[in-house]
Write an enzyme that holds these catalytic residues in place. Structure first.
Site, PDB file in Angstrom:
ATOM      1  N   HIS A 165      55.159  82.004  61.458  1.00 42.70           N
ATOM      2  CA  HIS A 165      53.748  81.666  61.696  1.00 42.70           C
ATOM      3  C   HIS A 165      52.878  82.607  60.869  1.00 42.70           C
ATOM      4  O   HIS A 165      52.996  83.824  60.966  1.00 42.70           O
ATOM      5  CB  HIS A 165      53.413  81.815  63.182  1.00 42.70           C
ATOM      6  CG  HIS A 165      52.233  80.997  63.618  1.00 42.70           C
ATOM      7  ND1 HIS A 165      50.976  81.182  63.101  1.00 42.70           N
ATOM      8  CD2 HIS A 165      52.134  79.972  64.502  1.00 42.70           C
ATOM      9  CE1 HIS A 165      50.132  80.315  63.660  1.00 42.70           C
ATOM     10  NE2 HIS A 165      50.827  79.566  64.506  1.00 42.70           N
ATOM     11  N   HIS A 252      71.847  68.879  51.713  1.00 45.64           N
ATOM     12  CA  HIS A 252      70.738  67.924  51.791  1.00 45.64           C
ATOM     13  C   HIS A 252      69.479  68.637  52.261  1.00 45.64           C
ATOM     14  O   HIS A 252      69.546  69.603  53.033  1.00 45.64           O
ATOM     15  CB  HIS A 252      71.078  66.785  52.756  1.00 45.64           C
ATOM     16  CG  HIS A 252      72.385  66.105  52.461  1.00 45.64           C
ATOM     17  ND1 HIS A 252      72.521  65.157  51.467  1.00 45.64           N
ATOM     18  CD2 HIS A 252      73.614  66.260  53.020  1.00 45.64           C
ATOM     19  CE1 HIS A 252      73.783  64.748  51.427  1.00 45.64           C
ATOM     20  NE2 HIS A 252      74.459  65.400  52.358  1.00 45.64           N
ATOM     21  N   HIS A 256      59.691  67.774  55.550  1.00 46.74           N
ATOM     22  CA  HIS A 256      58.653  67.174  56.398  1.00 46.74           C
ATOM     23  C   HIS A 256      57.800  66.202  55.584  1.00 46.74           C
ATOM     24  O   HIS A 256      57.181  66.588  54.590  1.00 46.74           O
ATOM     25  CB  HIS A 256      57.772  68.281  56.977  1.00 46.74           C
ATOM     26  CG  HIS A 256      56.578  67.766  57.723  1.00 46.74           C
ATOM     27  ND1 HIS A 256      56.677  66.941  58.810  1.00 46.74           N
ATOM     28  CD2 HIS A 256      55.240  67.964  57.532  1.00 46.74           C
ATOM     29  CE1 HIS A 256      55.474  66.659  59.265  1.00 46.74           C
ATOM     30  NE2 HIS A 256      54.591  67.258  58.495  1.00 46.74           N
ATOM     31  N   HIS A 285      56.472  56.786  52.862  1.00 44.73           N
ATOM     32  CA  HIS A 285      56.024  55.465  52.428  1.00 44.73           C
ATOM     33  C   HIS A 285      56.162  54.441  53.554  1.00 44.73           C
ATOM     34  O   HIS A 285      55.251  53.623  53.773  1.00 44.73           O
ATOM     35  CB  HIS A 285      56.836  55.008  51.220  1.00 44.73           C
ATOM     36  CG  HIS A 285      56.490  53.632  50.737  1.00 44.73           C
ATOM     37  ND1 HIS A 285      55.385  53.369  49.958  1.00 44.73           N
ATOM     38  CD2 HIS A 285      57.100  52.429  50.934  1.00 44.73           C
ATOM     39  CE1 HIS A 285      55.324  52.076  49.696  1.00 44.73           C
ATOM     40  NE2 HIS A 285      56.358  51.487  50.272  1.00 44.73           N
ATOM     41  N   ASN A 289      52.879  59.871  58.089  1.00 43.40           N
ATOM     42  CA  ASN A 289      53.092  61.175  58.717  1.00 43.40           C
ATOM     43  C   ASN A 289      53.071  60.981  60.229  1.00 43.40           C
ATOM     44  O   ASN A 289      52.016  60.759  60.823  1.00 43.40           O
ATOM     45  CB  ASN A 289      51.992  62.140  58.277  1.00 43.40           C
ATOM     46  CG  ASN A 289      52.173  63.540  58.849  1.00 43.40           C
ATOM     47  OD1 ASN A 289      52.969  63.758  59.761  1.00 43.40           O
ATOM     48  ND2 ASN A 289      51.427  64.500  58.326  1.00 43.40           N
TER      49      ASN A 289
END
Length: 346
Positions: A165, A252, A256, A285, A289
């Site tokens: 953070h 992989h 996000h 796509h 989000n």
């Protein structure tokens, strides 16, 4: 909209589709959550064969809606779970990991989604209208366990988790901010500093995480080269990324899908190629989000394309307002079946 990376088949909240974005009710918010949470949990229980009465921990990862009773209480009531179930609404997978230290042989469910309907911006400030383009309705539910008897059935094993953070940095703190415009319309302001804040938080996180997952030979190679270049004052080549060969320990990259700029900035920071970023771009796509649930759409794309093999490692990169970066590494244990999210198969 054309340059956002969002397709034309994403999902909007019902009140927005009905033209009531300026007057969303509390019931609209509850209905949006119920549709996602209960639909995905029904699928989860049916697929795994685990009964709701076996669940010992319930976590809901939703940051913009906190009703009373809580969302976890609604889950417990809907499925009539036992009265000693532990419920929480934040931190998700890492919280479950900590609770598992004291709750042996337990099952936990994690619901990841976001409340979009009541937070749809109806004003005219451009920096706040961007959130309407990017954020969409969606989510998923996951079953986690520390019961050794389920090791042969598990799809993934969590091997490492690091939380970072950087809220003390004013630029990063203000890069994604909920506020009201000059005439009182509530929404999110996404600034030009957002990709840079994401890259900064990611860099700090990986300084802790990568030594835990990369082979010692790669760490030693990087350390030797770093100090050699520092001594002779040789600058790092442009676009060289972190200087580490991440693929020496990671197969992989589950990035996000927060927006095209975020995906591109992460790819640039880690020197990833188009193949590595394809799952995140395609999830963005198709679904937009969807906040914390978006990572599992990315994972679903990897599975649908048969990219995941037993023994592979997946770096999951999660970014969020604050500004925070929570990354974890999963190991593929078995062939992944179809993953159900919000009632749609990906």
């Amino acid at each position: 909209m054309v340059s956002s990376g969002i397709g034309e088949d994403t999902y909007c909240p019902r009140n927005v589709m009905e033209g009531r974005e300026e007057s969303a009710t509390h019931q609209d918010a509850l209905s949006e959550m119920d549709d996602i949470i209960f639909d995905t949990l029904d699928e989860l229980f049916a697929k795994t064969g685990v009964s709701p009465s076996e669940i010992g921990i319930v976590v809901a990862s939703v940051s913009l809606f906190s009703p009373a009773p809580s969302l976890t209480a609604r889950v417990i009531n809907r499925y009539k779970m036992r009265n000693d179930v532990k419920a929480a609404n934040v931190i998700a997978v890492d919280l479950v990991k900590q609770l598992f230290k004291t709750c042996k042989n337990s099952f936990a469910i994690v619901v990841s989604t976001e409340s979009i309907g009541p937070n749809w911006y109806s004003g005219k400030e451009k920096s706040m209208m961007l959130s309407n383009i990017l954020f969409r309705t969606g989510g998923c539910s996951m079953l986690l366990t520390n019961n050794g008897a389920w090791k042969g059935k598990a799809l993934l094993e969590l091997t490492c988790y690091v939380r970072t953070h950087i809220g003390s940095d004013d630029e990063a703190y203000r890069s994604c901010f909920q506020l009201e415009d000059d005439i009182g319309n509530k929404g999110f302001r996404l600034t030009r500093d957002l990709p840079r804040a994401g890259a900064k938080a990611l860099a700090k996180n990986l300084r802790v995480l990568l030594p835990k997952v990369l082979p010692l030979s790669e760490i030693l190679r990087y350390t030797i080269n770093h100090y050699r270049d520092k001594m002779i004052k040789r600058p790092a080549p442009k676009g060289s990324g972190p200087g580490l060969n991440l693929k020496s320990g990671i197969d992989h990259f589950c990035v996000h899908p927060g927006g095209r700029a975020i995906i591109d900035e992460v790819g640039k920071s880690l020197a990833l190629n188009d193949h590595d970023l394809e799952p995140a771009r395609m999830a963005l796509h198709r679904f937009g989000n969807t906040s914390s649930g978006g990572l599992w759409y990315v994972l679903g794309y990897m599975e649908a394309k048969k990219l995941l093999k037993k023994g592979d490692t997946i770096l999951m990169i999660c970014l969020g307002a604050g500004f925070k970066c929570n990354n974890c590494v999963w190991k593929v244990m078995n062939g992944l079946g179809k993953i159900k999210m919000s009632g749609k198969t990906v």
